[in-house]
Design a protein around this motif. Sequence first.
Motif, short mmCIF file in Angstrom:
data_model
loop_
_atom_site.label_atom_id
_atom_site.label_comp_id
_atom_site.label_asym_id
_atom_site.label_seq_id
_atom_site.Cartn_x
_atom_site.Cartn_y
_atom_site.Cartn_z
N LEU A 174 0.82 -1.22 0.00
CA LEU A 174 0.00 0.00 0.00
C LEU A 174 0.85 1.27 0.00
CD1 LEU A 174 -2.76 -0.95 2.59
CD2 LEU A 174 -2.98 -0.81 0.12
N ASP A 175 1.93 1.22 0.76
CA ASP A 175 2.75 2.44 0.85
C ASP A 175 4.09 2.08 1.49
OD1 ASP A 175 2.24 5.87 2.13
OD2 ASP A 175 3.46 5.07 0.49
N ILE B 94 20.62 7.11 10.72
CA ILE B 94 20.31 5.68 10.67
C ILE B 94 18.89 5.55 10.13
CG2 ILE B 94 20.07 3.57 12.01
CD1 ILE B 94 22.04 4.79 14.02
N LYS B 95 18.79 4.98 8.94
CA LYS B 95 17.47 4.94 8.28
C LYS B 95 16.68 3.71 8.71
CE LYS B 95 18.33 8.36 5.30
NZ LYS B 95 17.60 9.61 5.34
N THR B 96 15.38 3.88 8.74
CA THR B 96 14.47 2.75 8.94
C THR B 96 13.49 2.77 7.78
OG1 THR B 96 14.63 3.01 11.33
CG2 THR B 96 12.82 1.69 10.50
N TYR B 97 13.30 1.61 7.20
CA TYR B 97 12.40 1.51 6.04
C TYR B 97 11.17 0.72 6.44
CZ TYR B 97 16.79 2.73 3.77
OH TYR B 97 17.97 3.35 3.43
N LEU B 98 10.02 1.28 6.12
CA LEU B 98 8.76 0.64 6.50
C LEU B 98 7.89 0.40 5.27
CD1 LEU B 98 7.88 2.79 9.62
CD2 LEU B 98 8.82 0.52 9.64
N HIS B 99 7.22 -0.72 5.27
CA HIS B 99 6.23 -1.04 4.25
C HIS B 99 4.88 -1.21 4.92
CE1 HIS B 99 8.66 -2.80 0.61
NE2 HIS B 99 8.74 -1.49 0.71
N LYS B 100 3.84 -0.79 4.21
CA LYS B 100 2.47 -1.06 4.69
C LYS B 100 1.82 -1.99 3.68
CE LYS B 100 -0.21 2.15 6.65
NZ LYS B 100 -1.16 3.26 6.83
N TYR B 101 1.34 -3.12 4.16
CA TYR B 101 0.73 -4.13 3.29
C TYR B 101 -0.74 -4.30 3.62
CZ TYR B 101 5.61 -5.60 2.68
OH TYR B 101 6.95 -5.63 2.43
N LYS B 102 -1.45 -4.77 2.58
CA LYS B 102 -2.82 -5.24 2.80
C LYS B 102 -2.79 -6.73 2.48
CE LYS B 102 -7.24 -3.34 1.71
NZ LYS B 102 -8.11 -2.73 0.71
N ILE B 103 -3.17 -7.53 3.45
CA ILE B 103 -3.20 -8.98 3.26
C ILE B 103 -4.62 -9.36 2.86
CG2 ILE B 103 -2.51 -11.19 4.25
CD1 ILE B 103 -0.37 -9.00 4.49
N ASP C 143 -6.47 6.11 1.07
CA ASP C 143 -6.88 6.12 2.47
C ASP C 143 -5.91 5.35 3.37
OD1 ASP C 143 -10.32 5.83 1.45
OD2 ASP C 143 -9.14 7.61 1.94
N TYR C 144 -4.88 4.76 2.77
CA TYR C 144 -4.00 3.91 3.58
C TYR C 144 -2.58 4.45 3.67
CZ TYR C 144 -7.70 0.49 2.93
OH TYR C 144 -8.92 -0.15 2.91
N GLN C 145 -2.36 5.63 3.09
CA GLN C 145 -0.98 6.10 3.01
C GLN C 145 -0.46 6.54 4.35
OE1 GLN C 145 -1.64 8.90 -0.23
NE2 GLN C 145 -0.27 7.69 -1.50
#
Lengths: 222, 315
Positions: free
Chosen positions: A53-54, A62-71, A197-199
Amino acid sequence: MNKISIYILLVLLYVGLSKNTFSTFKDEFPLIANENSFSSYFKEQDLFSIILLDYIETGFFIKTYLHKYKIIWPHNEPQIVITRVRRDFFEKHIKNIGLSIFRKNSKNAESFTPLPPFAMFVGDPVYGHWSTGTNKREWIFYPSYKHLINSIGLTNYNVDWESYKKMQIHLLQNNAFYGLHNEFGTNGSVTQKMVKDYQFNKKVGTKSFKDALIKLIKNTSN
Amino acid sequence: MNEIFDKLLLRIFIAFTLCFALFLYKFSHILLHPSAKQYLLKKFYPSQNPADTLYLFGRIIGVGIIFSGLYFNIENNFLHALVVFFIQGIVVFVIYLVSIYILESITLYNFDYSDEIIRRKNMSYAIVVFTESICIGIIIKTAISVANGVLTNLLFLWPLSLVLLGISAKTFNYLSKLPFNKLLIRKNMALAFSFSGHILGPTMIIVTSMQEQVASIENYVFQVFLKILLSIIILPIFLKALKYIFRMHDDLLPEDNNPNIKAYHNFNDENNTNVDSNSPSLGYGLYEGGIFFTSCFLTSVITTHILFGNFYPNF
């Protein structure tokens, strides 16, 4: 040397105590190293599709990478999950927002090719059929699977036979498919509507540098 | 128009109330410090003994700082506001005087007021006591502000802040090269200024660390402790940086006056301005105190003035 040891100890103590006080991304969100981690993370599930999703990159040094998923499950409500990912995995899917990046079918076969979100369900006679009697064949879900239309963002889009065949070719070649007219993917028109709506809330209210300078010089409250 | 004059008269009346509170403070001081009776009850001539003047004004300014943290809320009832003020005033007097007694017991246990101030007119001692009074005043004022008018909060904030200040005062012997007791007996001014810097600096750090909401006592104490720990981590950076940027050379010889080390310094230092730790110059005291105080001030910027906002977003 003694002073350095004490200093390092103080730093470690501070980091340790802060970790216990403030919940960090490491505590809240699981790490997905790559696509192979999906199976182990969702090991109790045997049939699902993961839609990206985003994504967001946080931190300065120090970077952190995040993903947002829809299962998406065919018989359950979809679930939104946020995970940490590695940098290479993050960069790999920069263009793949709105795509299904992992699918596992009933035969436990896994697919990692980025494809439109309908990839797992369209073409499978379990979930629907192709329309007949019109010039353009379009996919129609059975009534018991109509809820998938909203889940996978097809409310304003009909999957046609041509898209489906093209998708199959890309699947065989293991290439990402963004739709016949690039409707899917990070800049895709269908994706934009599906994920809005999920960003992630990316720095709402960020001022430009010019605005910040003007505010420094004069009162702009009026 | 009536309202303006009425407010003015109220302010003048409250000013006299404050003066009366100071009067009460003078007598409560005598109760807790009986040795002060002789100078508090008779006329005071500031020019006679500058050390005594400084000593007295340390106390007065400390009380003044504390009073500046109290509020008169006469919205509901003026009499209620007066009663609340006097109750708060009595509590802060007791807290202030007990704090002075405790801190002086920690730092100046070898010294006596009548010896050092009355008989020897020790300005160095007076400066140390003056600074301690100011620091206690600042800290109690912060405790009052954080407590937000709740006496139970004040009664746990005060011991916490006093413990932190006491620990800071004790660290002077580890952080400074100047022998405290020896130089104070010799009325050395360098020691006074060095100690002043070494106690004012941590006071600033403690005050900025205490600026937290008191949601629960355990959480508050933990937050304060964490900020102080962060300050201890950041402070050495500024200590080293200030010395490096302004090319300050520590020209104090070790206390044992090792001739080999002295020869080394004489050989290497072109200006040859080495100072003996048994009689350091005023400049060295100002250097030690000033560097530490400035570093603490800058450290408080790092610990409290960095606003992360949504830099690390919450989900």
